[in-house]
Every structure is written in C-alpha cells, then in structure tokens.
Design an enzyme around this catalytic site. Structure first.
Site, mmCIF file in Angstrom:
data_model
loop_
_atom_site.group_PDB
_atom_site.id
_atom_site.type_symbol
_atom_site.label_atom_id
_atom_site.label_comp_id
_atom_site.label_asym_id
_atom_site.label_seq_id
_atom_site.Cartn_x
_atom_site.Cartn_y
_atom_site.Cartn_z
ATOM 1 N N LYS A 11 0.821 -1.206 0.000
ATOM 2 C CA LYS A 11 0.000 0.000 0.000
ATOM 3 C C LYS A 11 0.864 1.269 0.000
ATOM 4 C CE LYS A 11 -3.932 -2.294 2.279
ATOM 5 N NZ LYS A 11 -4.857 -2.220 3.455
ATOM 6 N N TYR A 51 -12.809 -1.520 -3.026
ATOM 7 C CA TYR A 51 -13.246 -1.641 -1.633
ATOM 8 C C TYR A 51 -14.756 -1.436 -1.479
ATOM 9 C CZ TYR A 51 -8.436 -1.897 0.087
ATOM 10 O OH TYR A 51 -7.150 -2.299 0.369
ATOM 11 N N ASN A 114 -1.971 0.091 6.974
ATOM 12 C CA ASN A 114 -1.432 -1.192 7.433
ATOM 13 C C ASN A 114 -0.586 -1.919 6.396
ATOM 14 O OD1 ASN A 114 -3.504 -1.943 5.805
ATOM 15 N ND2 ASN A 114 -4.677 -3.022 7.362
ATOM 16 N N HIS A 117 -2.095 -5.452 1.554
ATOM 17 C CA HIS A 117 -3.397 -6.107 1.356
ATOM 18 C C HIS A 117 -3.178 -7.575 1.065
ATOM 19 C CE1 HIS A 117 -7.444 -6.904 -0.228
ATOM 20 N NE2 HIS A 117 -6.848 -7.561 -1.204
ATOM 21 N N GLU A 128 -9.793 -9.882 -7.657
ATOM 22 C CA GLU A 128 -8.853 -8.783 -7.416
ATOM 23 C C GLU A 128 -7.657 -8.851 -8.366
ATOM 24 O OE1 GLU A 128 -10.092 -8.477 -2.686
ATOM 25 O OE2 GLU A 128 -8.067 -9.152 -3.215
HETATM 26 N N1 UDP Z 1 -9.532 -0.373 7.639
HETATM 27 C C1 UDP Z 1 -9.601 0.808 8.368
HETATM 28 N N2 UDP Z 1 -10.239 0.807 9.576
HETATM 29 C C2 UDP Z 1 -10.827 -0.310 10.093
HETATM 30 C C3 UDP Z 1 -10.768 -1.506 9.349
HETATM 31 C C4 UDP Z 1 -10.110 -1.502 8.124
HETATM 32 O O1 UDP Z 1 -9.089 1.833 7.934
HETATM 33 O O2 UDP Z 1 -11.406 -0.259 11.192
HETATM 34 C C5 UDP Z 1 -8.847 -0.387 6.333
HETATM 35 C C6 UDP Z 1 -7.484 -1.097 6.395
HETATM 36 O O3 UDP Z 1 -6.596 -0.440 5.482
HETATM 37 C C7 UDP Z 1 -7.850 -2.486 5.924
HETATM 38 C C8 UDP Z 1 -8.895 -2.168 4.835
HETATM 39 O O4 UDP Z 1 -9.648 -1.090 5.388
HETATM 40 O O5 UDP Z 1 -6.737 -3.198 5.432
HETATM 41 C C9 UDP Z 1 -9.821 -3.316 4.509
HETATM 42 O O6 UDP Z 1 -10.419 -3.792 5.714
HETATM 43 P P1 UDP Z 1 -10.568 -5.338 5.991
HETATM 44 O O7 UDP Z 1 -11.469 -5.490 7.174
HETATM 45 O O8 UDP Z 1 -10.952 -6.046 4.740
HETATM 46 O O9 UDP Z 1 -9.102 -5.769 6.458
HETATM 47 P P2 UDP Z 1 -7.990 -6.655 5.740
HETATM 48 O O10 UDP Z 1 -8.694 -7.720 4.945
HETATM 49 O O11 UDP Z 1 -7.175 -5.718 4.870
HETATM 50 O O12 UDP Z 1 -7.164 -7.228 6.862
HETATM 51 MG MG MG Z 2 -10.188 -7.579 3.561
#
Ligand code: UDP
Ligand code: MG
Length: 139
Positions: A11, A51, A114, A117, A128
């Site tokens: 990212k 997203y 974070n 992805h 994706e």
């Molecule tokens: N995210 C965020 N706040 C949250 C949860 C997720 O900003 O409370 C962002 C974070 O960058 C995350 C992305 O949204 O990686 C997608 O969320 P997901 O729950 O799918 O997490 P992931 O699959 O990436 O672990």
């Molecule tokens: Mg996710």
C-alpha cells in the site's frame, strides 16, 4: 476455483517508507512465486470499486483517500494454500494485534495504514487479480 493464488498490494504507506524490497524479500522467503507484479496508482474510482464491500463503513472515505494518494505495488502470488498462508504472513488488520514477525507487525503504522493487502478468499483473489492485471501480464 484454484486455491494456489492470492492477490496483494503493497500500500502507499509501505511504498512511501521504502519498504518494497524488505516486504518482497519476506514474500519470497515464504515460498510464494510471483505470477504478476507492477507499480501502479489507483484512481478514486478504482479504489471505490476495489473496496466497494466496505462502502457503508465509517472508514471508507479515508480508505479511498489513503489508497489513492501514491503508488502501490500490485501482485499476484502463487503457493499451495495461498490465501490463508498469505493472510498468516501479513498478520491481523490492526498491527497492534498482529503476531510477531508478520509484515503488518513489522511495517504497518495503524489499522488504517497497514502496509499490505491480502485477499480473503480464493474467489476474491481471482476477482482482485483480474481487476489489476490482464491475462498477458500473468506468468
Ligand atoms: N480499515 C480501516 N479501519 C478499520 C478496518 C479496516 O481503515 O477499522 C482499512 C485497512 O486499510 C484495511 C482495509 O480497510 O486493510 C480493509 O479492511 P478489511 O477489514 O478487509 O481488512 P484486511 O482484509 O485488509 O485485513
Ligand atoms: Mg479484507
């Protein structure tokens, strides 16, 4: 449905901080083969679509801003049990909860920014990967 491929993005925060090489090293050391890879930048429309599942969540606007603010490395990775093994390698969404040695524990700043992805299912890995790559870019 194949079970040996996943999709990842390094990212914008990871790219800005110069962590591309270190993260790719961990991906290689964990046994993933690179099927496709490029440095690219998502448009706002791209990030909203990618997203879309989160469109009703309070963090959606910030997530779209973040994911479009600079280049990412997009890649398709291959390994037996790819989706689950890659999720293990990256660690929990919130780096505060991520296991020691995981990519998010090492390189993520916060639950929002974070670093990386990883697809959450074989079906989404295929969707994706196809979102970012044409068939002739997959090897
Ligand atoms: N995210 C965020 N706040 C949250 C949860 C997720 O900003 O409370 C962002 C974070 O960058 C995350 C992305 O949204 O990686 C997608 O969320 P997901 O729950 O799918 O997490 P992931 O699959 O990436 O672990
Ligand atoms: Mg996710």
């Amino acid at each position: 449905m194949r079970t040996d491929r996943t999709f990842t993005m390094l990212k914008p925060d990871a790219v800005e901080k110069g962590h591309i090489g270190a993260i790719l090293e961990k991906i290689n050391a964990s046994g993933f083969r690179i099927v496709a890879m490029k440095l690219t930048q998502m448009t706002t429309a791209d990030a909203k679509e990618f997203y879309a599942v989160h469109s009703e969540r309070p963090f959606y606007g910030e997530l779209v801003e973040y994911m479009t603010r600079g280049p990412i490395v997009a890649a398709i990775l291959e390994k037996e049990n790819a989706v689950e093994d890659f999720r293990t390698l990256i660690g929990a969404t919130n780096p505060a909860d991520a296991a020691e040695g995981t990519i998010r524990k090492l390189y993520a700043a916060s639950i929002g920014e974070n670093a990386v992805h990883g697809s959450d299912s074989d079906e989404n890995a295929a969707i994706e990967g196809a979102f970012h790559f044409a068939g002739r870019e997959m090897f």
